[in-house]
Design a protein around this motif. Structure first.
Motif, PDB file in Angstrom:
ATOM      1  N   ILE A 214       0.832  -1.218   0.000  1.00 31.48           N
ATOM      2  CA  ILE A 214       0.000   0.000   0.000  1.00 31.48           C
ATOM      3  C   ILE A 214       0.861   1.260   0.000  1.00 31.48           C
ATOM      4  O   ILE A 214       0.335   2.373   0.034  1.00 31.48           O
TER       5      ILE A 214
ATOM      6  N   TYR B 182       6.705   2.210   2.402  1.00 29.33           N
ATOM      7  CA  TYR B 182       7.099   2.313   3.806  1.00 29.33           C
ATOM      8  C   TYR B 182       6.776   0.963   4.418  1.00 29.33           C
ATOM      9  O   TYR B 182       6.005   0.193   3.847  1.00 29.33           O
TER      10      TYR B 182
ATOM     11  N   LEU C  51       5.150  -1.261   7.336  1.00 27.43           N
ATOM     12  CA  LEU C  51       4.218  -1.328   8.470  1.00 27.43           C
ATOM     13  C   LEU C  51       4.651  -2.465   9.384  1.00 27.43           C
ATOM     14  O   LEU C  51       5.410  -3.341   8.974  1.00 27.43           O
TER      15      LEU C  51
END
Ligand code: ADE
Length: 228
Positions: free
Chosen positions: A132, A135, A137
């Motif tokens: 998504i 970065y 998560l």
């Protein structure tokens, strides 16, 4: 559409799926979302679903057996169009991908965790890997919730106003034009006259121009189809 989510934290989805549009989609029977606890598919007496990586290195790896069992248990019951794995190195989620996914009947989303999943799951059982954003998560649950939200709202009948999904930002590679509501004048900050003119044709032209201008200024990559 049916979405089956395999996760070690099913309770993380309670909030996002029990409000607003996603809740309504389920109530209307347009989307069925099923959560599956991965630990229910292990034979380990401690319900362990991770193990050390061969070759060492930091971080645990999600084990192949419980994941394969969970996916295959679902596949024995129905055909799945996609078995998705959430991973930061997957294909980036964008609006065209959400549109395509919203046309499918049944999908599985496997939430990644730890250092990743045994590579053989990706090779043999996963049909699509989705990120998504660029970065990392702490787990795939938030990504699975984002994918589900982006997809479910596009299912015909989910949004009250049928045209509203089509006029979202990113449909047609343009961001949305600005919107205003009452009052017309707040501290001298005025709503553009054109929107109060009642001239539908000119208003539509204005909105389109605004969309193009905003896209050029804020997200020029969308116009050049560069943004992933
Ligand atoms: N898991 C960890 N980071 C992620 C990301 N950016 N997208 C999807 N799944 C992830």
């Amino acid at each position: 559409m049916r979405i089956d989510i395999i996760t070690i934290f099913p309770e993380m989805f309670e909030g996002p799926f029990s409000h607003s549009i996603i809740k309504r989609a389920q109530e209307k029977g347009l989307a069925e979302i099923h959560l599956h606890q991965l630990r229910d598919f292990t034979n380990d007496k401690h319900r362990k679903v991770d193990d050390y990586a061969f070759s060492g290195g930091a971080g645990m790896v999600m084990m192949i057996e419980p994941v394969a069992r969970a996916i295959e248990h679902l596949q024995e019951q129905r055909h799945y169009d996609e078995v998705i794995y959430t991973s930061p190195d997957g294909e980036l989620l964008d609006q065209p991908m959400a549109n395509r996914l919203s046309t499918l009947e049944n999908i599985i989303i496997l939430c990644g965790h730890y250092k990743g999943i045994d590579e053989r799951i990706r090779e043999h059982l996963i049909t699509r890997e989705i990120s998504i954003g660029n970065y990392v998560l702490s787990g795939g649950e938030l990504a699975a919730a984002v994918i589900t939200d982006a997809v479910v709202r596009l299912i015909p009948g989910v949004l009250g106003n049928e045209v509203s999904a089509l006029t979202d930002s990113f449909q047609n590679n343009l961001v949305s034009p600005p919107v205003y509501t009452r009052p017309r004048d707040f501290r001298g900050w005025k709503v553009p006259d054109i929107l109060l003119s009642g001239n539908e044709k000119r208003i539509e032209e204005w909105k389109f121009e605004q969309s193009v201008e905003r896209t050029k200024k804020r997200r020029p990559g969308l116009l050049k189809n560069e943004e992933q």
